[in-house]
Design a protein around this motif. Sequence first.
Motif, PDB file in Angstrom:
ATOM      1  N   ASN A 307       5.630  -6.351  -1.552  1.00  0.00           N
ATOM      2  CA  ASN A 307       5.125  -6.324  -2.922  1.00  0.00           C
ATOM      3  C   ASN A 307       4.465  -7.652  -3.245  1.00  0.00           C
ATOM      4  O   ASN A 307       5.123  -8.693  -3.251  1.00  0.00           O
ATOM      5  N   THR A 309       2.255  -9.289  -6.257  1.00  0.00           N
ATOM      6  CA  THR A 309       1.748  -9.125  -7.618  1.00  0.00           C
ATOM      7  C   THR A 309       1.272 -10.468  -8.128  1.00  0.00           C
ATOM      8  O   THR A 309       2.070 -11.377  -8.358  1.00  0.00           O
ATOM      9  N   TYR A 330       3.368  -2.326   0.238  1.00  0.00           N
ATOM     10  CA  TYR A 330       3.694  -1.097  -0.492  1.00  0.00           C
ATOM     11  C   TYR A 330       3.049  -1.101  -1.876  1.00  0.00           C
ATOM     12  O   TYR A 330       2.602  -0.073  -2.354  1.00  0.00           O
ATOM     13  N   ARG A 331       2.999  -2.270  -2.507  1.00  0.00           N
ATOM     14  CA  ARG A 331       2.452  -2.379  -3.859  1.00  0.00           C
ATOM     15  C   ARG A 331       1.670  -3.685  -3.975  1.00  0.00           C
ATOM     16  O   ARG A 331       2.202  -4.757  -3.651  1.00  0.00           O
ATOM     17  N   ARG A 333      -0.973  -5.842  -6.730  1.00  0.00           N
ATOM     18  CA  ARG A 333      -1.625  -5.974  -8.027  1.00  0.00           C
ATOM     19  C   ARG A 333      -2.360  -7.312  -8.080  1.00  0.00           C
ATOM     20  O   ARG A 333      -1.742  -8.372  -8.108  1.00  0.00           O
ATOM     21  N   LEU A 353       1.201   1.783   1.879  1.00  0.00           N
ATOM     22  CA  LEU A 353       0.728   1.432   0.543  1.00  0.00           C
ATOM     23  C   LEU A 353       0.859   2.609  -0.425  1.00  0.00           C
ATOM     24  O   LEU A 353       0.408   3.714  -0.143  1.00  0.00           O
ATOM     25  N   ASP A 354       1.446   2.314  -1.606  1.00  0.00           N
ATOM     26  CA  ASP A 354       1.631   3.330  -2.651  1.00  0.00           C
ATOM     27  C   ASP A 354       0.742   3.050  -3.851  1.00  0.00           C
ATOM     28  O   ASP A 354       0.242   3.982  -4.475  1.00  0.00           O
ATOM     29  N   TYR A 355       0.518   1.779  -4.188  1.00  0.00           N
ATOM     30  CA  TYR A 355      -0.191   1.419  -5.417  1.00  0.00           C
ATOM     31  C   TYR A 355      -1.009   0.165  -5.162  1.00  0.00           C
ATOM     32  O   TYR A 355      -0.492  -0.821  -4.629  1.00  0.00           O
ATOM     33  N   ILE A 356      -2.292   0.182  -5.549  1.00  0.00           N
ATOM     34  CA  ILE A 356      -3.123  -1.020  -5.460  1.00  0.00           C
ATOM     35  C   ILE A 356      -4.061  -1.062  -6.653  1.00  0.00           C
ATOM     36  O   ILE A 356      -4.674  -0.057  -7.026  1.00  0.00           O
ATOM     37  N   SER A 379      -2.015   5.600  -6.134  1.00  0.00           N
ATOM     38  CA  SER A 379      -2.820   5.007  -7.199  1.00  0.00           C
ATOM     39  C   SER A 379      -3.825   4.029  -6.608  1.00  0.00           C
ATOM     40  O   SER A 379      -3.439   3.075  -5.929  1.00  0.00           O
TER      41      SER A 379
END
Length: 865
Positions: A307, A309, A330-331, A333, A353-356, A379
């Motif tokens: 992760n 962020t 995985y995430r 931002r 990867l689930d969310y970017i 996403s």
Amino acid sequence: MALLTWKATLHNQTQTLLSSWLGTNHCSWLGIRCNKAGRVAHIDLQSYGLKGTLSNLNFSSFPHLLTLDLFNNSLYGTIPPNIGSLWRLTYLSLSLNNLSGTIPTEIGQLTNLRILYLNRNQIGGSIPQQIGLLNSLNELSLYTNNLMGSIPSSIGNLGNLTILHLYDNQLSGSIPQEVGMLRSLVDLELSGNNLTGSIPASIGNLGNLTILYLHSNQLSGSIPQEVGMLRSLVELALSTNNLTGSIPASLGNLCNLIKLFLFKNKLFGSIPPVFNNLTHLTVLYISDNMFNGHIPEGLCFNGLLVNFTANDNNLIGPIPKSLRNCSSLYRVRLERNQLSGNISKDFGIYPNLDYIDLSHNNFYGEVSQKWKKCHNLTSLKISNNNISGEIPPEIMDSTQLCLLDLSSNHLVGQIPVKLGNMVSLFNLRLDDNHLSGNIPPEFSKLSNLQYLNLARNDLNGSIPGGLGECKKLLNLNLSNNRFGESIPVEIGHMHNLQILDLGHNLLIGKTPQQIGELQILEILNLSHNELSGFIPSSFDNMLSLTSVDVSFNQLEGPIPKMKAFREAPFEALKGNKGLCGNATGLKTCPAKMNNGVAKKKGNKVVLLIVLLFGFLFLSLMVVGIVLLVFCKKFRNTKIEPRRVNKENLFEIWSYDGKMVYESIIEATDNFSTKHCVGKGGCGIVYRADLTSGQVVAVKKLHVSPDGDLANLKGFTSEIHALTKIRHHNIVKLFGYCSHRRHSFLVYEFLERGSLEKILSMEDHVSYFDWIKRVNVVKDVANALSYMHHDCSPTIIHRDISSKNVLLDLESVAYISDFGTARFLKLDSSNWTSFAGTFGYAAPGIYFSIAMIYFRLNYPHSICSF
């Protein structure tokens, strides 16, 4: 005798649970264990549902007690001072109850205590200095209470302490330097308080510390270099404070660090290259600061980062190679920075990867086909960049993608037909680009779509009627395009629609009557088109509408008789052919248009009226004959007596009542406990899986011993309220039944259950993140605003609490349980007794009750409020 005396003061249900407390062999009683001499040594009654106080438990009768565990019960009141008489006690747990008051100073007499858990109560006051006398203490948990004041300096005497949890209170002042004396400390959590000042340098003495949580306070100053001495540290959270300065180079010494949270501070400077030394790092949160410079080149050389962020900073430059090849991600931002580079080359293939989110940066290039190889991606957000080219059809093969946001770029070409394959998509944003052509008819396959924004493009052709198949759509924005022809009537099939924006197009023809069937629509924009004719009369029923704009069309005739039109600004109505009505800037409609028709059509109206009355006369004759036959048959049929407020016994809208009644009895196995999903003061809620495939919730009302409803007023109030309400955040009532055997209400079934249930279960809370909580608040506020301002008469619920807020699978909130609801008469006084859940009602209500009581009972007293 002390135990039996205490049992007698507990609530009746609790006394039943302790039914084994009989006779003289107390060592065999439930939750009681004795030492070899037959003295009570352990009281272990955790999670037994005990309800009562501790004030009647004579602690001095247990001089040999070693363990007192009353965790997870419903005990209330204060902690008695005589608890200090348990001088042999080594383990004390009173957590997860409803205890209030303060921590008694006599707690300092428990010098043999090793474990002290008072967390998750409502204990207030300050932490007593006497806590420092507990020299044997290993674990101290006082979190999630209402503790105030400062952390006592005497805490430094607890040399054997390994766990100190004081988070989620209202503690203030600075972190005492004496914390650095707790050299055995492994876990220190002081987050969620009002602590100020700087982080003490003495914290560097805690060489065994693995977890340090100081987030969500008001700490200031820089991060001390001494933090780098905590070489055993695994998790460090300093986020949501007022920390300034740059990240100290000493943080590079934390070679065991796995999670680092520094977000929402005022940290600045570049991200130091020492981050490359954190070879075990899996989670890095540094968002909402003022960091600049580049992302460190070796940030993911370890291949463990999961992760990352770093949104809302001033980071620049391209994505480093180590992140490009970081397959463990995985995430991610990185939105709202100044990152640049070719987006088609700077990102690789990320199997996990689930969310970017890469929005609001300076990336250029074209959307890469490689995103479809990220098989777990749900996403993808790349809005507000400089991306060009066409949308690659290959990306539409990502059937697991739920959110796709490519808005505010320079995309050209047509929307790929293969977009219809993205069956999981619930949010699609392609607005503010240069897309052309038609909306593909394959959009009708997007059955899970809730948000669709194609505004500010060059799309043309007609709006496809197939969009009406998107039944879950909440927000549809097709504005600022070149759509022509008429508005398809199928839009009226989107019964969940809350926002509809078709403004600034080339639409012609009349406004479809079916749009008036959108009962929960809140915002409607049809402005800047070529729509003509009258606004349909069906618009009068759109009670949820709060904002409307029909300006610059060819509309004429009276505006609908509803608040949204009457209170609309003139800018939302101007530029039409001849709108009239009671609104700012409009002329009053002439008498000849009262019914929406001109005088020249008068002869046609007379003829229509004659034909209508003739048809009604014939219809009444037929209906009369049918009723005579039915009544004769009905008198010869033996039925059970019915009772619904002395009216029809059983009534379910547009259903065969008897059939639905029998279906519900069958689906719940005659209200078997295995179908029970909840209990309340008025009844029990069951899940009913009907043979038709529909799932409903059935609330079976409690019945008094004489066969009457225990709360007939609440039953009728709920029916009366819910039959007058149509709002997307208020639970739907399908029907009701009042019968001498079973009286129940039938609602839509909401899968996640009550907010109270979610907040009380640890596995649910982890899913229920901040965004979902904010959305729940918005949903409840929307429903209350509708009830208070848009209903006539106004409805007040009187019991808004977590148990009466239900959530569906998408965590959309619905208000339920209208048994205490009241209708207000706006032109008169409204008196009512207190209703609701204590702890949820506004504090002013208690004050008002006290004021009324005082004035009624002491009329001659002089007082001011």
